[in-house]
Design a protein around this motif. Structure first.
Motif, PDB file in Angstrom:
ATOM      1  N   GLY A 131     -22.677 -23.033 -37.303  1.00  0.00           N
ATOM      2  CA  GLY A 131     -23.745 -23.510 -38.742  1.00  0.00           C
ATOM      3  C   GLY A 131     -23.030 -24.375 -39.629  1.00  0.00           C
ATOM      4  O   GLY A 131     -23.470 -25.099 -40.465  1.00  0.00           O
ATOM      5  N   VAL A 153     -23.538 -27.769 -38.263  1.00  0.00           N
ATOM      6  CA  VAL A 153     -25.048 -28.251 -38.791  1.00  0.00           C
ATOM      7  C   VAL A 153     -25.194 -28.503 -40.221  1.00  0.00           C
ATOM      8  O   VAL A 153     -25.725 -29.525 -40.580  1.00  0.00           O
ATOM      9  CB  VAL A 153     -25.981 -26.938 -38.358  1.00  0.00           C
ATOM     10  CG1 VAL A 153     -27.608 -27.148 -39.115  1.00  0.00           C
ATOM     11  CG2 VAL A 153     -26.104 -26.813 -36.818  1.00  0.00           C
ATOM     12  N   LYS A 187     -26.536 -31.885 -42.022  1.00  0.00           N
ATOM     13  CA  LYS A 187     -27.598 -32.077 -42.741  1.00  0.00           C
ATOM     14  C   LYS A 187     -27.036 -32.843 -44.068  1.00  0.00           C
ATOM     15  O   LYS A 187     -27.737 -33.535 -44.578  1.00  0.00           O
ATOM     16  CB  LYS A 187     -28.019 -30.415 -43.264  1.00  0.00           C
ATOM     17  CG  LYS A 187     -28.686 -30.000 -42.190  1.00  0.00           C
ATOM     18  CD  LYS A 187     -28.899 -28.491 -42.012  1.00  0.00           C
ATOM     19  CE  LYS A 187     -30.022 -28.112 -43.201  1.00  0.00           C
ATOM     20  NZ  LYS A 187     -30.136 -26.613 -43.465  1.00  0.00           N
ATOM     21  N   ILE A 208     -28.914 -32.123 -31.151  1.00  0.00           N
ATOM     22  CA  ILE A 208     -28.587 -32.567 -32.404  1.00  0.00           C
ATOM     23  C   ILE A 208     -27.483 -33.556 -32.725  1.00  0.00           C
ATOM     24  O   ILE A 208     -27.618 -34.393 -33.483  1.00  0.00           O
ATOM     25  CB  ILE A 208     -28.711 -31.342 -33.490  1.00  0.00           C
ATOM     26  CG1 ILE A 208     -30.327 -30.881 -33.416  1.00  0.00           C
ATOM     27  CG2 ILE A 208     -28.285 -31.511 -34.826  1.00  0.00           C
ATOM     28  CD1 ILE A 208     -30.414 -29.395 -33.939  1.00  0.00           C
ATOM     29  N   ALA A 219     -34.697 -22.875 -31.288  1.00  0.00           N
ATOM     30  CA  ALA A 219     -35.198 -23.945 -32.421  1.00  0.00           C
ATOM     31  C   ALA A 219     -34.376 -25.044 -32.637  1.00  0.00           C
ATOM     32  O   ALA A 219     -33.189 -25.100 -32.939  1.00  0.00           O
ATOM     33  CB  ALA A 219     -35.279 -23.234 -33.524  1.00  0.00           C
ATOM     34  N   ALA A 220     -34.885 -26.133 -32.242  1.00  0.00           N
ATOM     35  CA  ALA A 220     -34.294 -27.368 -32.511  1.00  0.00           C
ATOM     36  C   ALA A 220     -33.918 -27.729 -34.043  1.00  0.00           C
ATOM     37  O   ALA A 220     -33.265 -28.639 -34.338  1.00  0.00           O
ATOM     38  CB  ALA A 220     -34.979 -28.648 -31.984  1.00  0.00           C
ATOM     39  N   GLU A 221     -34.694 -27.116 -34.738  1.00  0.00           N
ATOM     40  CA  GLU A 221     -34.555 -27.424 -36.195  1.00  0.00           C
ATOM     41  C   GLU A 221     -32.918 -27.087 -36.723  1.00  0.00           C
ATOM     42  O   GLU A 221     -32.418 -26.380 -36.035  1.00  0.00           O
ATOM     43  CB  GLU A 221     -35.152 -26.260 -37.047  1.00  0.00           C
ATOM     44  CG  GLU A 221     -34.867 -24.969 -37.263  1.00  0.00           C
ATOM     45  CD  GLU A 221     -35.682 -23.786 -36.934  1.00  0.00           C
ATOM     46  OE1 GLU A 221     -35.612 -22.836 -37.405  1.00  0.00           O
ATOM     47  OE2 GLU A 221     -36.560 -24.137 -36.047  1.00  0.00           O
ATOM     48  N   GLU A 222     -32.763 -27.482 -37.557  1.00  0.00           N
ATOM     49  CA  GLU A 222     -31.201 -27.410 -38.022  1.00  0.00           C
ATOM     50  C   GLU A 222     -30.810 -26.109 -38.705  1.00  0.00           C
ATOM     51  O   GLU A 222     -30.554 -26.177 -39.887  1.00  0.00           O
ATOM     52  CB  GLU A 222     -30.773 -28.818 -38.491  1.00  0.00           C
ATOM     53  CG  GLU A 222     -30.821 -30.083 -37.992  1.00  0.00           C
ATOM     54  CD  GLU A 222     -30.257 -31.125 -38.390  1.00  0.00           C
ATOM     55  OE1 GLU A 222     -29.588 -31.253 -39.327  1.00  0.00           O
ATOM     56  OE2 GLU A 222     -30.782 -32.210 -37.836  1.00  0.00           O
ATOM     57  N   ARG A 223     -31.004 -25.128 -38.139  1.00  0.00           N
ATOM     58  CA  ARG A 223     -30.711 -23.652 -38.684  1.00  0.00           C
ATOM     59  C   ARG A 223     -29.060 -23.709 -38.820  1.00  0.00           C
ATOM     60  O   ARG A 223     -28.284 -24.119 -38.047  1.00  0.00           O
ATOM     61  CB  ARG A 223     -31.146 -22.640 -37.935  1.00  0.00           C
ATOM     62  CG  ARG A 223     -32.531 -22.293 -38.172  1.00  0.00           C
ATOM     63  CD  ARG A 223     -32.976 -21.197 -37.551  1.00  0.00           C
ATOM     64  NE  ARG A 223     -33.179 -21.204 -36.210  1.00  0.00           N
ATOM     65  CZ  ARG A 223     -32.505 -20.238 -35.375  1.00  0.00           C
ATOM     66  NH1 ARG A 223     -32.405 -19.113 -35.762  1.00  0.00           N
ATOM     67  NH2 ARG A 223     -32.594 -20.484 -33.954  1.00  0.00           N
ATOM     68  N   GLU A 224     -28.420 -23.074 -40.140  1.00  0.00           N
ATOM     69  CA  GLU A 224     -27.311 -23.019 -40.342  1.00  0.00           C
ATOM     70  C   GLU A 224     -26.798 -21.599 -39.878  1.00  0.00           C
ATOM     71  O   GLU A 224     -25.627 -21.238 -39.777  1.00  0.00           O
ATOM     72  CB  GLU A 224     -27.040 -23.196 -41.638  1.00  0.00           C
ATOM     73  CG  GLU A 224     -27.136 -24.750 -42.112  1.00  0.00           C
ATOM     74  CD  GLU A 224     -26.873 -25.004 -43.643  1.00  0.00           C
ATOM     75  OE1 GLU A 224     -25.829 -24.302 -43.902  1.00  0.00           O
ATOM     76  OE2 GLU A 224     -27.255 -25.858 -44.076  1.00  0.00           O
TER      77      GLU A 224
END
Lengths: 117, 143
Positions: free
Chosen positions: A60, A63, A67, A96, B103-108
């Motif tokens: 996290g 990520v 972001k 990603i 999920a490819a979304e950028e969840r933290e």
């Protein structure tokens, strides 16, 4: 979490000097890295060859750093051990981040124009 | 080889790695491949992190108990705490496989239970008498 940083080719290069990026250090790690981000830098290369364990909280943090770099930014993971690569695949986040065998190869492939605003 | 071990750590994220190393060592001894050994360590670390981060939240007190039993067929792990219970809806979604795409979304956050669901053959969460128990099972390697 012990880290060393250097700005190279317009990217922030971060060497992780501990073997684990877990929930106990993830927040501190994120603050440390983002605190070293100079204005305009949108590429971070993380040298992780010494890291053999990352949990989902550590992930996290990665990520969150990604972001913060915004659209067009890039977080590159350099020198990751096979066991770490399997973790990124398990969590489907290998799509990603970008991966490089070493910092040198990551720097060599930097899109120079994209490294600065 | 069979056996059972119990361990207890304080409500402290800085101690979780100790249990991870224990699980990794046992799995390696039982003949799990390196990749599976790492995944087992990860699943247990995620389970304990959940107890501390979500169950105990900002509480300073509390402990997490870990019991690992090795049977001829299985490795059974129980992680118990006395914090707030994890939402059943979160567990149902993870167990259903709907969230296993990570999920490819950028969840933290929010991947811990999904990782457990992906790694373990089965897991069940019980909440009894103010105590939460997450029971996870994984088949031992053959041979």
């Amino acid at each position: 979490m012990r880290i060393e940083t250097k700005t190279e080719g317009g990217a922030l290069v971060v060497w992780l000097r501990d073997s684990r990026l877990g929930a106990d250090v993830a927040s501190e790690f994120k603050k440390e890295v983002t605190g070293h981000l100079a204005p305009g830098v949108r590429i971070v290369l993380l040298e992780m060859s010494q890291v053999n364990f990352v949990d989902s909280t550590g992930l996290g943090a990665l990520v969150a750093i990604r972001k913060q770099l915004g659209n067009g930014g890039m977080l590159g993971v350099c020198g990751a051990q096979q066991i770490l690569m399997e973790f990124f695949e398990l969590t489907r986040l290998d799509k990603i981040f970008q991966f490089f065998p070493s910092v040198e190869s990551g720097v060599a492939e930097l899109p120079v124009e994209g490294a600065r605003q | 080889m069979t056996g059972k071990i119990r361990a207890k750590i304080h409500n402290d994220l800085g101690s979780v790695w100790l249990v991870g190393v224990l699980v990794r060592s046992v799995c390696a001894e039982l003949g799990f491949l390196r990749k599976e050994t790492h995944r087992m360590e990860l699943a247990v670390v995620e389970a304990i992190n959940n107890c501390i981060q979500h169950g105990y939240r900002d509480r300073q007190e509390g402990t997490v108990e870990i019991e690992m039993e090795i049977t001829p067929e299985l490795i059974c792990l129980e992680i118990a705490d006395e914090g707030e219970a994890i939402l059943q809806s979160v567990l149902r979604e993870a167990a259903s496989g709907n969230s296993r795409e990570f999920a490819a979304e950028e969840r933290e956050s929010g991947r811990g239970v999904e990782i457990i669901a992906e790694v373990m053959d089965s897991f069940v969460h019980l909440h009894e008498g103010g105590r939460n128990v997450l029971r996870m099972e994984k088949k031992r390697p053959r041979g």
